[in-house]
Design a protein around this motif. Structure first.
Motif, PDB file in Angstrom:
ATOM      1  N   GLU A  66      -3.761 -26.381  -3.930  1.00  0.00           N
ATOM      2  CA  GLU A  66      -3.850 -26.260  -2.470  1.00  0.00           C
ATOM      3  C   GLU A  66      -4.560 -24.979  -2.054  1.00  0.00           C
ATOM      4  O   GLU A  66      -5.303 -24.950  -1.075  1.00  0.00           O
ATOM      5  N   LYS A  67      -4.310 -23.912  -2.782  1.00  0.00           N
ATOM      6  CA  LYS A  67      -4.843 -22.595  -2.428  1.00  0.00           C
ATOM      7  C   LYS A  67      -6.145 -22.265  -3.145  1.00  0.00           C
ATOM      8  O   LYS A  67      -6.642 -21.147  -3.058  1.00  0.00           O
ATOM      9  N   MET A  68      -6.729 -23.224  -3.857  1.00  0.00           N
ATOM     10  CA  MET A  68      -7.916 -22.965  -4.660  1.00  0.00           C
ATOM     11  C   MET A  68      -9.073 -22.320  -3.891  1.00  0.00           C
ATOM     12  O   MET A  68      -9.709 -21.393  -4.395  1.00  0.00           O
ATOM     13  N   PRO A  69      -9.386 -22.774  -2.661  1.00  0.00           N
ATOM     14  CA  PRO A  69     -10.495 -22.123  -1.950  1.00  0.00           C
ATOM     15  C   PRO A  69     -10.306 -20.611  -1.790  1.00  0.00           C
ATOM     16  O   PRO A  69     -11.279 -19.853  -1.823  1.00  0.00           O
ATOM     17  N   PHE A  70      -9.075 -20.177  -1.653  1.00  0.00           N
ATOM     18  CA  PHE A  70      -8.790 -18.749  -1.522  1.00  0.00           C
ATOM     19  C   PHE A  70      -9.282 -17.973  -2.748  1.00  0.00           C
ATOM     20  O   PHE A  70      -9.759 -16.844  -2.635  1.00  0.00           O
ATOM     21  N   ALA A 102       5.849 -32.888 -15.001  1.00  0.00           N
ATOM     22  CA  ALA A 102       6.940 -32.418 -14.138  1.00  0.00           C
ATOM     23  C   ALA A 102       7.300 -30.962 -14.424  1.00  0.00           C
ATOM     24  O   ALA A 102       7.825 -30.277 -13.545  1.00  0.00           O
ATOM     25  N   HIS A 103       6.996 -30.486 -15.625  1.00  0.00           N
ATOM     26  CA  HIS A 103       7.315 -29.099 -15.984  1.00  0.00           C
ATOM     27  C   HIS A 103       6.477 -28.088 -15.208  1.00  0.00           C
ATOM     28  O   HIS A 103       6.859 -26.918 -15.102  1.00  0.00           O
ATOM     29  N   ILE A 104       5.303 -28.520 -14.717  1.00  0.00           N
ATOM     30  CA  ILE A 104       4.399 -27.578 -14.046  1.00  0.00           C
ATOM     31  C   ILE A 104       3.897 -28.090 -12.697  1.00  0.00           C
ATOM     32  O   ILE A 104       3.066 -27.440 -12.062  1.00  0.00           O
ATOM     33  N   ALA A 105       4.383 -29.244 -12.255  1.00  0.00           N
ATOM     34  CA  ALA A 105       3.803 -29.941 -11.096  1.00  0.00           C
ATOM     35  C   ALA A 105       3.793 -29.107  -9.813  1.00  0.00           C
ATOM     36  O   ALA A 105       2.758 -28.997  -9.153  1.00  0.00           O
ATOM     37  N   GLU A 106       4.925 -28.521  -9.432  1.00  0.00           N
ATOM     38  CA  GLU A 106       4.982 -27.798  -8.149  1.00  0.00           C
ATOM     39  C   GLU A 106       4.036 -26.608  -8.117  1.00  0.00           C
ATOM     40  O   GLU A 106       3.302 -26.410  -7.146  1.00  0.00           O
ATOM     41  N   THR A 107       4.049 -25.825  -9.183  1.00  0.00           N
ATOM     42  CA  THR A 107       3.197 -24.637  -9.233  1.00  0.00           C
ATOM     43  C   THR A 107       1.732 -25.036  -9.306  1.00  0.00           C
ATOM     44  O   THR A 107       0.881 -24.422  -8.644  1.00  0.00           O
ATOM     45  N   ALA A 108       1.413 -26.062 -10.089  1.00  0.00           N
ATOM     46  CA  ALA A 108       0.030 -26.529 -10.178  1.00  0.00           C
ATOM     47  C   ALA A 108      -0.454 -27.037  -8.825  1.00  0.00           C
ATOM     48  O   ALA A 108      -1.583 -26.746  -8.411  1.00  0.00           O
ATOM     49  N   ASP A 109       0.391 -27.785  -8.125  1.00  0.00           N
ATOM     50  CA  ASP A 109       0.017 -28.276  -6.792  1.00  0.00           C
ATOM     51  C   ASP A 109      -0.227 -27.115  -5.827  1.00  0.00           C
ATOM     52  O   ASP A 109      -1.161 -27.150  -5.025  1.00  0.00           O
ATOM     53  N   PHE A 110       0.608 -26.083  -5.913  1.00  0.00           N
ATOM     54  CA  PHE A 110       0.426 -24.910  -5.055  1.00  0.00           C
ATOM     55  C   PHE A 110      -0.936 -24.272  -5.312  1.00  0.00           C
ATOM     56  O   PHE A 110      -1.679 -23.964  -4.370  1.00  0.00           O
ATOM     57  N   PHE A 111      -1.280 -24.069  -6.600  1.00  0.00           N
ATOM     58  CA  PHE A 111      -2.567 -23.455  -6.925  1.00  0.00           C
ATOM     59  C   PHE A 111      -3.738 -24.327  -6.495  1.00  0.00           C
ATOM     60  O   PHE A 111      -4.766 -23.819  -6.039  1.00  0.00           O
TER      61      PHE A 111
END
Length: 117
Positions: A61-65, A50-59
């Motif tokens: 999602e954007k991994m192909p970029f 939970a300490h890193i979930a939102e930011t990790a999910d964002f990265f």
């Protein structure tokens, strides 16, 4: 503010990995060392998901970029791989197959472990 704290945690771990890699002259890139550190911190519970979930999910999602620079580099350096095209393609195919097999085995292991609990 929560996202900035999560990003700071991820960047601090990555920076620590880079420092360890450089200072100990490890044969692994600092980003890989940082991922191992993050894995250890997650497994020990020092860092909670939970300490890193939102930011990790964002990265994620954007991994192909993040692969665009690597793709452009391959196109720019084509003349260096032109004579070795078969070797490069075989390496890509074999490494992709290996990653898929290992990912499947790890996923099965995790599913089995969750079902046993």
């Amino acid at each position: 503010m929560k996202v900035f704290r999560q990003l700071a945690i991820i960047l601090a771990i990555n920076f620590t990995g880079e420092l360890l890699s450089k200072s100990l002259s490890l044969p692994l890139p600092g980003s890989i060392v940082g991922m191992f550190i993050l894995l250890i911190l997650l497994l020990t519970g020092i860092v909670k998901e939970a300490h890193i979930a939102e930011t990790a999910d964002f990265f994620l999602e954007k991994m192909p970029f993040f692969f665009i620079p690597a793709g452009v580099s391959v196109m720019v350096a084509y003349q260096f791989i032109e004579g070795h095209l078969a070797t490069v393609l075989a390496t890509i195919l074999l490494s992709t197959l290996l990653v898929m097999i290992v990912s499947a085995l790890v996923a099965q292991l995790i599913i089995k472990k969750k079902n046993d609990d």
